[in-house]
Design an enzyme around this catalytic site. Structure first.
Site, PDB file in Angstrom:
ATOM      1  N   LYS A  73     -11.011 -21.386  36.043  1.00 54.22           N
ATOM      2  CA  LYS A  73     -11.729 -20.251  35.765  1.00 54.22           C
ATOM      3  C   LYS A  73     -10.761 -18.826  35.970  1.00 54.22           C
ATOM      4  CE  LYS A  73     -16.275 -18.287  35.237  1.00 54.22           C
ATOM      5  NZ  LYS A  73     -17.726 -18.102  35.657  1.00 54.22           N
ATOM      6  N   SER A 142     -21.194 -18.070  32.116  1.00 56.36           N
ATOM      7  CA  SER A 142     -19.804 -17.386  31.947  1.00 56.36           C
ATOM      8  C   SER A 142     -18.461 -18.129  31.982  1.00 56.36           C
ATOM      9  CB  SER A 142     -19.823 -16.390  33.220  1.00 56.36           C
ATOM     10  OG  SER A 142     -19.718 -17.112  34.524  1.00 56.36           O
ATOM     11  N   SER A 166     -23.908 -20.609  34.892  1.00 56.60           N
ATOM     12  CA  SER A 166     -22.820 -20.596  34.324  1.00 56.60           C
ATOM     13  C   SER A 166     -21.911 -21.684  34.315  1.00 56.60           C
ATOM     14  CB  SER A 166     -22.033 -19.374  34.696  1.00 56.60           C
ATOM     15  OG  SER A 166     -22.631 -18.350  34.533  1.00 56.60           O
TER      16      SER A 166
END
Length: 447
Positions: A73, A142, A166
């Site tokens: 990420k 996210s 997330s």
């Protein structure tokens, strides 16, 4: 029941343990696998938009994770790749050092397979990633790119983070396994903070065995992360995987928000309850009334207060490069008083301690990961209220794919447990995964 290590490969592709067994039998397969993953990613990426950056070197290294592509990420620092934090402010930023978890992955021989799209600073303003099951729908956030990349079969393992929902929510929206370990299990050194009292590092993968192996190898502590607390150590056999906990005793928790869930999500959940009972689980419905009553106001107070402290100066310096969404959240954070923050922190500690007693006699909690399918459009990444209770108390949580909704998008269930009881929760999830026997298959975009 079929032994887990004899189970057929998921239709979307091999998982981490599947690949490790293949590479052990044929070391040359590791080299070809990395190239195959890169070619697939390059072909799908123009539509999926899961990556901020794809790797150039996918040659396999040696180690326990040798040859395994792991997507990172893009709020997690990488010294040889840009780390944009989902913001134009950091568009060309290459950190001086890897994050703790990336350095650990490299030491284990993993192939760092690029950087996946994050919402802006892992908050609410979305990136361009689409849901591989239907590009008209969000992949969630996210950790948008990480969830979509695993769902599309581009990588078998990806790192995400969770401050509200997330990891668990996008895992459910994309039909993959998501795992948020206990708070403090994995050092966040080199991970851009959003709310240090709530931020977790987590994983997306094909199977529970794969996220269990990731935790076994990546759990640790660092003096630079003051919130770290070591988990009891455990190992995962790459041949047989994790030993499932047969016939678990599960606490079924709906929460007051149950009525807001989509009818299809409710139907899938009830079907899961029936299947698990039929396979030998003892399931009793309980109410966690105090957690339900306090968690949302308290967690948003903590997050807004801490994030406002972190981002106020950044907004002042780069007002034209920060979204209106983020500016609005920070303005909300400025309205929180010190007394409100301290009260919320006290409630967090109290609820975490109370949960251990409330779940006495149960192996884990069975609940929803989201209200239903991924919402249509890319402007809203979905509601995190079913994930937030477990983030609030730092409890381990797993999302398992379990069915489909009316629009053909995945639906899941969530298994959570007591703080620092990660191995036990994973063993329950491993058993439930086998009992459900659900394979969502290959998303249309990846076919």
């Amino acid at each position: 029941m079929t032994e887990p290590f004899d189970a057929p490969l998921p239709k979307a592709g091999a998982g981490v343990l599947d690949l490790l067994r293949r590479f052990a039998a044929d070391p040359a397969a590791a080299a070809s696998h990395g190239q195959e993953c890169l070619k697939r990613a390059q072909a799908i990426e123009p539509e999926l938009k899961a990556f901020e950056y794809l790797p150039h070197d996918v040659a396999p290294k040696t180690g326990p994770l040798g040859g395994i592509p792991v997507a990172i990420k893009d709020i997690i620092a990488t010294a040889d790749m840009p780390t944009t934090n989902g913001s134009p402010i950091y568009r060309d930023h290459v950190p001086a050092a890897d994050a703790w978890v990336v350095e650990r992955l490299r030491a284990l021989g993993a192939t760092i397979f690029g950087k996946t799209v994050s919402t802006e600073f892992a908050w609410r303003h979305p990136g361009p990633t689409v849901n591989p099951w239907n590009p008209a729908h969000t992949p969630g956030g996210s950790s948008s790119g990480s969830a979509a990349a695993v769902a599309a079969g581009l990588v078998p393992l990806a790192l995400g983070t969770q401050t509200l929902g997330s990891v668990i929510r996008p895992a459910a929206f994309n039909g993959v396994v998501g795992f948020k370990p206990s708070f403090g299990a994995i050092p966040r050194v080199g991970v851009h903070p959003l709310s240090p009292s709530l931020d977790h590092v987590g994983f997306f993968a094909r199977r529970v065995d794969d996220v269990a192996l990731a935790l076994a190898l990546l759990a640790g502590t660092s003096s630079d992360d003051v919130h770290g607390r070591p988990l009891p150590g455990f190992s995962v056999d790459s041949t047989h995987g994790l030993a499932p906990l047969a016939g678990p005793r599960l606490a079924l928790v709906r929460f007051a928000k149950w009525e807001r869930a989509e009818p299809e999500q409710k139907a899938v959940f009830e079907s899961v309850v029936t299947k698990l009972r039929g396979a030998g689980a003892a399931i009793e419905e309980i109410e966690l009334q105090m957690l339900d009553a306090v968690h949302w106001d308290a967690i948003t107070t903590i997050m807004l207060s801490e994030a406002t402290t972190i981002f106020s100066d950044l907004i002042a310096r780069y007002p034209d490069r920060v979204s209106d969404v983020m500016k609005g959240h920070v303005e909300s954070g400025r309205t929180k008083t010190a007394m409100e923050y301290l009260t919320a922190k006290a409630a967090q500690a109290e609820r975490q301690k109370a949960l251990a007693a409330e779940l006495d006699g149960f192996d884990a909690v069975l609940t929803l990961p989201a209200f239903g399918e991924a919402p249509r459009g890319l402007d809203w990444t979905g509601d995190a209220e079913y994930c937030a209770p477990w983030t609030f108390v730092g409890a381990p949580a797993v999302s398992l794919p379990a069915g489909f909704g009316k629009n053909g998008l995945p639906l899941g269930v969530q298994i959570a447990g007591r703080y620092r009881n990660d191995l036990h929760v994973l063993r329950v999830a491993k058993w439930a995964e086998a009992a459900l026997g659900f394979d969502p298959g290959v998303p249309p975009l990846a076919q």
